[in-house]
Design a protein around this motif. Structure first.
Motif, short mmCIF file in Angstrom:
data_model
loop_
_atom_site.label_atom_id
_atom_site.label_comp_id
_atom_site.label_asym_id
_atom_site.label_seq_id
_atom_site.Cartn_x
_atom_site.Cartn_y
_atom_site.Cartn_z
N ARG A 1 77.66 7.96 31.53
CA ARG A 1 76.40 7.53 32.15
C ARG A 1 76.20 8.15 33.54
N SER B 1 70.71 9.01 32.71
CA SER B 1 71.95 9.21 31.96
C SER B 1 71.74 9.94 30.64
N GLU B 2 70.53 9.91 30.09
CA GLU B 2 70.25 10.62 28.86
C GLU B 2 68.75 10.81 28.72
N SER C 1 68.49 15.86 21.94
CA SER C 1 68.94 14.74 22.78
C SER C 1 70.06 15.22 23.68
N TYR C 2 70.03 14.79 24.93
CA TYR C 2 71.03 15.21 25.91
C TYR C 2 71.53 13.98 26.64
N ALA C 3 72.84 13.76 26.63
CA ALA C 3 73.40 12.56 27.24
C ALA C 3 74.76 12.87 27.82
N THR C 4 75.22 11.99 28.72
CA THR C 4 76.56 12.10 29.28
C THR C 4 77.42 10.99 28.72
N GLU D 1 65.53 12.83 25.90
CA GLU D 1 65.21 13.50 24.66
C GLU D 1 64.06 14.47 24.89
#
Length: 497
Positions: A378, A360-361, A372-375, A363
Motif C-alpha cells: 500500500r 496505493s492502486e 491494473s497497477y498496485a503495490t 486502473e
C-alpha cells in the motif's frame, strides 16, 4: 389568522345556506387554525360533526399516534363536562368554537373529583396565542407542536400565554444556566403535556443546558433528561436564529450520526445546520459519497463557498459547481451518477499531490485494454517510475477509471472517476472532516478559491486535530502524510476495514 379573523370566518361558515356546506366550512376554518399551530400535522376531516363519540377531525404525524379532535359549540360547563366525560378515554382534543370562560374540568368540593387524563380542552384564543408567540419566539413552536400531539388540561388565552412565555424564558434560561427560569419552564411543561411530550420537551431543555456548559446533575427537575434529542426537537433548534457558539453545537452533536442528521427536515439556508455539522465533523462518519455537477440557480450569488444541506434524505455539501452527497452505506446514495469518462493519469497525480494523498492502486483503461497497477504494501505509487513508463505506452485515450487512496494510513477509499463516486472498501468509514476534502479533491478539479472554501467549511475538524496534537503526542499516528489532517481518536470507535 387572528382571533377576530377566526370568529369572522366561523360566523361566515355558520351562515352558509346549505347545512352540509356549513359543516365543511367550519371544519376548514378549524383545520387551518390547527395547521398554523403545527405545520407538521396532517389534518383529515371525517364525515361526522358534533358527534358524541366520532371525531370531526383527525390529526396525524409521521411515527406518531393519531389524535382525535371533537368540535363543540356549547360552552356551558355542565354540557362541556358531560361531552368531555363521554370521549376522554381517547385522550382527545376538545376544540370549543366559542371562548371558554369557565373551566368545566374543575368541580366544586361537593362534586365528584375530575379524573386526571390527557384530554386537552382548547378554544381558538388559546391556539391563536401559540400561533403568534411562535412567530415572536420560534422556540415556542416546539411547544405548540407538542400541544397538538400530547397537550392536556385547559388551553385558553391565559394558559397559552403562560406556557409560551415560560417555554421561551426556559430556553433562554437553559442557555444561560439560569436555574430559576429553567425550573419554572420544567414545572409548566410537566403540568400541561402527557408523559411522552413532557419527556421530549425536558430533553430539549436539558440538551440546551448541557450544550451551554451545564452539568446534567444541576439541571433543575427530577426528570431524566439524559436521552438524545428527538428529530422534531433538533429541527426546531436548527430553525432558531443563529447560535454562533462552536462548543454549544459540539456538545449537542456528539450523540448524532450521519443517519440521524439525514432524516431531518431543515431549511437549506439554516445557519445552525452549518454550525452543527461543522462542529462535529469528527463523529459524523460516512462510507460513500457521490458528486454531481450543478448549475447556479437564477438569482444565486456567484461564490465558491460550500454549505451543508439536507436533501433527498442525505447530508450534502453544496458548492457553486457541484453537490456532494454522503451516505453511511453505498446503497443509501439515492442519486443516480452522471456517468462520464475517467481522468488522465497526469490529472490524478496532480490532484493527489495537491493534498499529499497516497494512491496505493489504480486502473487504467483504453477502448480496448485495461491495466491494473498496485503495490504490495500500500505504498504511494504516484512517483513510481515503472507506472510512468507504463502510461507512456498507452495512447492519449487512456483514462484512469478508478484509484484507491489510503486515508489514515490503513483505510482504503475507492474512487470511481466515471461516476465520481467514492466509497470505503469493505466496511471502512471515514469522518466527514477528512472524507469530504479528500473525495472532492480526487474526484473533481477544484479551483484555488474552491480549495480555500473547502478548507473553511472543514476548519473546525482541522483545528480540533491540531489543538489536540499540541497536548497529546501519542494521539498522532506514526505514519502521517504531510498536509493531511492527523488521525486522532474521536468520541466513538472507528470501523476498520
Amino acid at each position: 389568522m387572528t382571533v377576530t379573523d377566526f370568529s369572522s370566518a366561523l360566523h361566515a361558515a355558520f351562515d352558509a345556506p346549505d347545512p352540509r356546506e356549513a359543516v365543511n366550512r367550519i371544519k376548514n376554518v378549524v383545520a387551518n387554525e390547527l395547521s398554523q399551530t403545527d405545520a407538521r400535522a396532517t389534518v383529515k376531516k371525517t364525515d361526522f360533526f358534533n358527534h358524541s363519540f366520532a371525531p370531526d377531525l383527525v390529526l396525524s404525524w409521521p411515527n406518531e399516534r393519531e389524535r382525535f379532535v371533537f368540535l363543540k359549540s356549547d360552552t356551558r360547563p355542565n354540557i362541556l363536562r358531560d361531552d368531555v366525560e363521554a370521549i376522554r378515554k381517547h385522550d382527545p382534543i376538545v376544540f370549543v368554537l366559542d371562548p371558554v370562560v369557565e373551566n368545566p374540568l374543575i368541580t366544586d368540593e361537593t362534586g365528584p373529583p375530575v379524573r386526571s387524563d390527557d384530554t386537552l380542552l382548547a378554544d381558538a384564543r388559546g391556539m391563536e396565542v401559540l400561533i403568534h408567540s411562535r412567530h415572536a419566539e420560534p422556540v415556542v413552536g416546539l411547544a405548540s407542536s407538542a400541544v397538538l400531539q400530547g397537550g392536556r388540561g385547559l388551553l385558553t388565552a391565559r394558559e397559552a400565554e403562560t406556557m409560551a412565555s415560560s417555554v421561551a424564558a426556559g430556553f433562554n434560561g437553559a442557555q444561560h444556566l439560569d436555574t430559576a427560569s429553567t425550573a419554572a419552564a420544567v414545572t409548566e411543561i410537566s403540568g400541561h403535556f402527557d408523559q411522552r411530550r413532557t419527556s421530549r420537551l425536558l430533553r430539549f431543555l436539558g440538551a440546551v443546558w448541557v450544550g451551554s456548559g451545564g452539568a446534567v446533575s444541576n439541571f433543575p427537575g427530577e426528570q431524566d433528561v439524559t436521552g438524545d434529542l428527538d428529530g422534531t426537537a433538533l429541527e426546531f433548534l436548527l430553525e432558531l436564529p443563529p447560535i454562533e457558539d462552536y462548543e454549544f453545537w459540539r456538545r449537542i452533536g456528539r450523540p448524532l450520526t450521519l443517519e440521524s442528521i439525514s432524516q431531518l427536515r431543515v431549511d437549506s439556508d439554516s445557519e445552525n445546520l452549518q454550525y452543527l455539522v461543522g462542529s462535529n465533523l469528527d463523529v459524523l462518519h460516512a462510507r460513500a459519497c457521490r458528486i454531481l455537477e450543478r448549475q447556479q440557480e437564477l438569482g444565486e450569488s456567484e461564490t465558491s463557498e460550500f454549505r451543508w444541506n439536507i436533501e433527498r434524505e442525505m447530508l450534502s455539501l453544496r458548492g457553486s459547481r457541484s453537490i456532494t452527497y454522503f451516505a453511511a452505506k453505498v446503497d443509501e446514495l439515492k442519486v443516480d451518477a452522471q456517468e462520464g469518462d475517467g481522468i488522465s493519469l497526469q490529472e490524478l497525480l496532480r490532484r493527489a499531490e495537491q493534498r499529499r494523498i497516497p494512491i496505493s492502486e489504480l486502473e487504467l483503461a483504453t477502448p480496448t485494454r485495461t491495466v491494473s497497477y498496485a503495490t504490495v504494501n500500500r505504498d504511494d505509487v504516484a512517483h513510481d517510475e515503472e507506472l510512468l513508463k507504463l502510461s507512456r505506452t498507452f495512447s492519449s485515450t487512456a483514462y484512469v477509471q478508478s484509484a484507491v487512496a489510503s486515508l489514515f494510513g490503513s483505510r482504503p477509499l475507492v474512487c470511481d472517476f466515471p461516476s465520481r463516486t467514492g466509497k470505503g472498501r469493505t466496511t471502512a468509514k471515514f469522518p466527514l472532516g477528512a472524507f469530504a476534502p479528500t473525495a472532492l479533491s480526487l474526484l473533481t478539479s477544484l479551483t484555488t478559491g474552491e480549495q480555500e472554501a473547502l478548507a473553511r467549511v472543514t476548519r473546525h475538524y482541522v483545528e480540533e486535530q491540531r489543538q489536540a496534537a499540541l497536548f497529546s503526542i501519542d494521539a498522532i499516528p506514526t505514519r502521517q502524510v504531510s498536509g493531511s489532517a492527523p488521525n486522532l481518536p474521536s468520541d466513538r470507535n472507528e470501523i476498520e476495514p
